[in-house]
Scaffold this motif. Structure first.
Motif, PDB file in Angstrom:
ATOM      1  N   THR A 120     -14.679  -2.170   3.242  1.00 15.61           N
ATOM      2  CA  THR A 120     -14.207  -1.391   2.080  1.00 15.61           C
ATOM      3  C   THR A 120     -13.518  -0.083   2.470  1.00 15.61           C
ATOM      4  N   SER A 121     -13.362   0.180   3.765  1.00 21.02           N
ATOM      5  CA  SER A 121     -12.674   1.402   4.199  1.00 21.02           C
ATOM      6  C   SER A 121     -11.629   1.045   5.255  1.00 21.02           C
ATOM      7  N   THR A 122     -10.754   2.010   5.566  1.00 25.82           N
ATOM      8  CA  THR A 122      -9.715   1.779   6.577  1.00 25.82           C
ATOM      9  C   THR A 122     -10.181   2.178   7.980  1.00 25.82           C
ATOM     10  N   ASP A 123     -11.460   2.487   8.150  1.00 25.70           N
ATOM     11  CA  ASP A 123     -11.993   2.803   9.485  1.00 25.70           C
ATOM     12  C   ASP A 123     -11.901   1.568  10.378  1.00 25.70           C
ATOM     13  N   ILE A 124     -11.605   1.791  11.649  1.00 27.12           N
ATOM     14  CA  ILE A 124     -11.443   0.680  12.595  1.00 27.12           C
ATOM     15  C   ILE A 124     -12.785   0.390  13.266  1.00 27.12           C
ATOM     16  N   PRO A 125     -13.378  -0.798  13.052  1.00 28.26           N
ATOM     17  CA  PRO A 125     -14.673  -1.119  13.673  1.00 28.26           C
ATOM     18  C   PRO A 125     -14.582  -1.111  15.198  1.00 28.26           C
ATOM     19  N   MET A 126     -15.666  -0.739  15.856  1.00 28.39           N
ATOM     20  CA  MET A 126     -15.666  -0.651  17.320  1.00 28.39           C
ATOM     21  C   MET A 126     -15.378  -1.998  17.967  1.00 28.39           C
ATOM     22  N   TRP A 127     -15.909  -3.101  17.404  1.00 27.80           N
ATOM     23  CA  TRP A 127     -15.655  -4.415  18.020  1.00 27.80           C
ATOM     24  C   TRP A 127     -14.170  -4.771  17.969  1.00 27.80           C
ATOM     25  N   VAL A 128     -13.465  -4.285  16.941  1.00 28.22           N
ATOM     26  CA  VAL A 128     -12.026  -4.520  16.840  1.00 28.22           C
ATOM     27  C   VAL A 128     -11.290  -3.732  17.932  1.00 28.22           C
ATOM     28  N   GLY A 140      -5.022  -2.412  13.570  1.00 25.14           N
ATOM     29  CA  GLY A 140      -4.691  -2.169  12.168  1.00 25.14           C
ATOM     30  C   GLY A 140      -4.558  -3.453  11.375  1.00 25.14           C
ATOM     31  N   ILE A 141      -3.954  -4.475  12.004  1.00 30.87           N
ATOM     32  CA  ILE A 141      -3.764  -5.764  11.340  1.00 30.87           C
ATOM     33  C   ILE A 141      -5.105  -6.447  11.067  1.00 30.87           C
ATOM     34  N   ILE A 142      -6.007  -6.423  12.056  1.00 32.52           N
ATOM     35  CA  ILE A 142      -7.333  -7.034  11.863  1.00 32.52           C
ATOM     36  C   ILE A 142      -8.089  -6.315  10.750  1.00 32.52           C
ATOM     37  N   THR A 143      -7.994  -4.989  10.734  1.00 38.14           N
ATOM     38  CA  THR A 143      -8.672  -4.212   9.683  1.00 38.14           C
ATOM     39  C   THR A 143      -8.097  -4.540   8.310  1.00 38.14           C
ATOM     40  N   MET A 144      -6.779  -4.724   8.238  1.00 40.73           N
ATOM     41  CA  MET A 144      -6.150  -5.164   6.981  1.00 40.73           C
ATOM     42  C   MET A 144      -6.766  -6.468   6.494  1.00 40.73           C
ATOM     43  N   ALA A 145      -6.926  -7.416   7.420  1.00 44.51           N
ATOM     44  CA  ALA A 145      -7.480  -8.733   7.065  1.00 44.51           C
ATOM     45  C   ALA A 145      -8.933  -8.616   6.607  1.00 44.51           C
ATOM     46  N   LEU A 146      -9.694  -7.735   7.266  1.00 46.74           N
ATOM     47  CA  LEU A 146     -11.097  -7.542   6.872  1.00 46.74           C
ATOM     48  C   LEU A 146     -11.195  -6.970   5.458  1.00 46.74           C
ATOM     49  N   ILE A 147     -10.282  -6.042   5.131  1.00 47.41           N
ATOM     50  CA  ILE A 147     -10.267  -5.458   3.778  1.00 47.41           C
ATOM     51  C   ILE A 147      -9.815  -6.504   2.756  1.00 47.41           C
ATOM     52  N   LYS A 160      -4.778   3.042  11.718  1.00 44.73           N
ATOM     53  CA  LYS A 160      -4.973   3.336  10.301  1.00 44.73           C
ATOM     54  C   LYS A 160      -3.646   3.370   9.552  1.00 44.73           C
ATOM     55  N   THR A 161      -2.595   3.863  10.228  1.00 41.41           N
ATOM     56  CA  THR A 161      -1.259   3.874   9.615  1.00 41.41           C
ATOM     57  C   THR A 161      -0.789   2.446   9.332  1.00 41.41           C
ATOM     58  N   ILE A 162      -0.978   1.554  10.312  1.00 41.07           N
ATOM     59  CA  ILE A 162      -0.590   0.150  10.141  1.00 41.07           C
ATOM     60  C   ILE A 162      -1.408  -0.490   9.016  1.00 41.07           C
ATOM     61  N   THR A 163      -2.702  -0.158   8.946  1.00 39.75           N
ATOM     62  CA  THR A 163      -3.594  -0.748   7.941  1.00 39.75           C
ATOM     63  C   THR A 163      -3.146  -0.447   6.516  1.00 39.75           C
ATOM     64  N   LYS A 164      -2.708   0.785   6.257  1.00 39.24           N
ATOM     65  CA  LYS A 164      -2.491   1.200   4.860  1.00 39.24           C
ATOM     66  C   LYS A 164      -1.062   1.574   4.480  1.00 39.24           C
ATOM     67  N   ASP A 165      -0.171   1.799   5.459  1.00 40.70           N
ATOM     68  CA  ASP A 165       1.140   2.377   5.118  1.00 40.70           C
ATOM     69  C   ASP A 165       2.273   1.367   4.918  1.00 40.70           C
ATOM     70  N   ILE A 166       2.081   0.109   5.310  1.00 38.58           N
ATOM     71  CA  ILE A 166       3.128  -0.891   5.058  1.00 38.58           C
ATOM     72  C   ILE A 166       2.906  -1.494   3.669  1.00 38.58           C
ATOM     73  N   VAL A 167       1.711  -2.016   3.452  1.00 37.10           N
ATOM     74  CA  VAL A 167       1.294  -2.474   2.121  1.00 37.10           C
ATOM     75  C   VAL A 167      -0.137  -1.998   1.900  1.00 37.10           C
ATOM     76  N   ASP A 168      -0.567  -1.914   0.659  1.00 33.50           N
ATOM     77  CA  ASP A 168      -1.943  -1.521   0.345  1.00 33.50           C
ATOM     78  C   ASP A 168      -2.842  -2.747   0.489  1.00 33.50           C
ATOM     79  N   PRO A 169      -3.720  -2.763   1.506  1.00 38.22           N
ATOM     80  CA  PRO A 169      -4.558  -3.958   1.723  1.00 38.22           C
ATOM     81  C   PRO A 169      -5.508  -4.246   0.563  1.00 38.22           C
ATOM     82  N   PHE A 170      -5.826  -3.200  -0.220  1.00 44.21           N
ATOM     83  CA  PHE A 170      -6.739  -3.384  -1.349  1.00 44.21           C
ATOM     84  C   PHE A 170      -6.046  -4.068  -2.536  1.00 44.21           C
TER      85      PHE A 170
END
Length: 332
Positions: A212-220, A199-206, A65-75
């Protein structure tokens, strides 16, 4: 097929490839000391590391989650899928270059530097989440020094407790202990390193509008854990040689102290949701252990080469990612 969907699929493929490469690039560090002291045969060590990495990768998501949102805002990341794909290509390229030359560089530095470089190339410096990015940089910079100190203290304690013990019996006991410390270190590696690709895959999904959230999907989580486990099973013998023998001559007591020290630092970072470089932490713990025994025992020339790679990895990977982004942007 929609271009964004194609790009997102490519990001997932490259992110899993990054975790696979991370598996044989970084996980080699986790078992280097136990292999070099012959506490574990190489094949057994790799199976153990792969299994514990897989379990560790499934246990936590805070670092992801830190990787997903703390480097750049994926939204807010325009053309986000291309940015992330460029970052992954650059990080993989740098990992393969350093692996080829047997240099234990940081996959974490490579990935974080690449994300920052590609994002800046796409949208300028204002795109960075400076508060989060500085927090990540602080954890990357401070963790090796902490590992050095913990390694020094751990070895000093071991030397004091076991100073009057029979050397051969002590070595035998520490070889057995190294099986447990190698497993623990591989587990903590999975709790921190595997999450970066998640975190990177979740960034791409967003960025692609698929989430629409920073939650990490189980398949990821499962995909990243499997990729790292399989990568670990391939092994990274060049890096095992450097970490397991070229920094200092490692005996079982040194190996156990270094493994335990680095596991404490890495797991502490995981609990704080901070990404750290397992390569930096493990190498620094070995240097700390060596310094406690005898400063001259540490081969500081090799240590300097490793430190130089640590310093240049982040800026070099950022520049590579910026160039790759501009090339990809011509096509997408």
């Amino acid at each position: 097929m929609d271009t964004i969907l194609i790009l997102t699929i490519l990001v997932v493929v490259f992110a899993l490839a990054f975790d696979f490469i991370n598996g044989f690039h970084d996980t080699a560090n986790a078992i280097a000391t136990s292999v070099s002291t012959k506490a574990l045969p190489p094949r057994t060590a790799i199976i153990l590391a792969a299994s514990m990495n897989f379990i560790g990768a499934l246990t936590f998501t805070g670092v992801a989650k830190t990787i997903t949102k703390d480097i750049v805002d994926p939204f807010q990341l325009g053309n986000g899928s291309v940015v992330i794909l460029a970052a992954l290509i650059a990080a993989i390229a740098w990992n393969l270059i350093t692996w080829y030359y047997g240099i234990p560089s940081s996959s974490s530095h490579a990935l974080i530097g690449s994300v920052a470089g590609a994002a800046i190339s796409a949208a300028g410096f204002n795109i960075l989440n400076y508060q989060g990015f500085i927090k990540i940089l602080q954890s990357l910079v401070l963790s090796p020094f902490l590992a050095l100190a913990v390694g020094f203290i751990m070895m000093t304690i071991f030397a004091f407790i076991f100073k009057n013990f029979n050397l051969s019996k002590t070595n035998k006991g520490f070889r057995t202990m190294q099986i447990a410390t190698a497993a623990l270190q591989s587990y903590t590696h999975g709790t921190n390193d595997a999450q970066k690709a998640m975190g990177i895959i979740t960034m791409a999904l967003i960025a692609g509008g698929f989430q629409t959230s920073t939650d990490i999907p189980m398949w990821v989580r499962i995909g990243a854990a499997l990729s790292m486990g399989i990568g670990t099973s391939v092994g990274g013998w060049k890096i095992i040689k450097t970490v397991g023998g070229k920094i200092m001559k490692i005996r079982p007591v040194n190996g156990a102290a270094a493994d335990l020290s680095s596991a404490i630092v890495i797991f502490g970072a995981t609990m704080l949701h901070l990404p750290v470089s397992t390569t930096h932490v493990i190498s620094s713990a070995i240097m700390g252990v060596g310094s406690a025994q005898r400063v001259k025992d540490v081969k500081w020339g090799v240590a300097q080469r490793i430190v130089l790679t640590w310093i240049i990895t982040l800026p070099v990977s950022a520049v590579i990612a910026a160039i790759v982004y501009q090339i990809l942007n011509l096509f997408f």
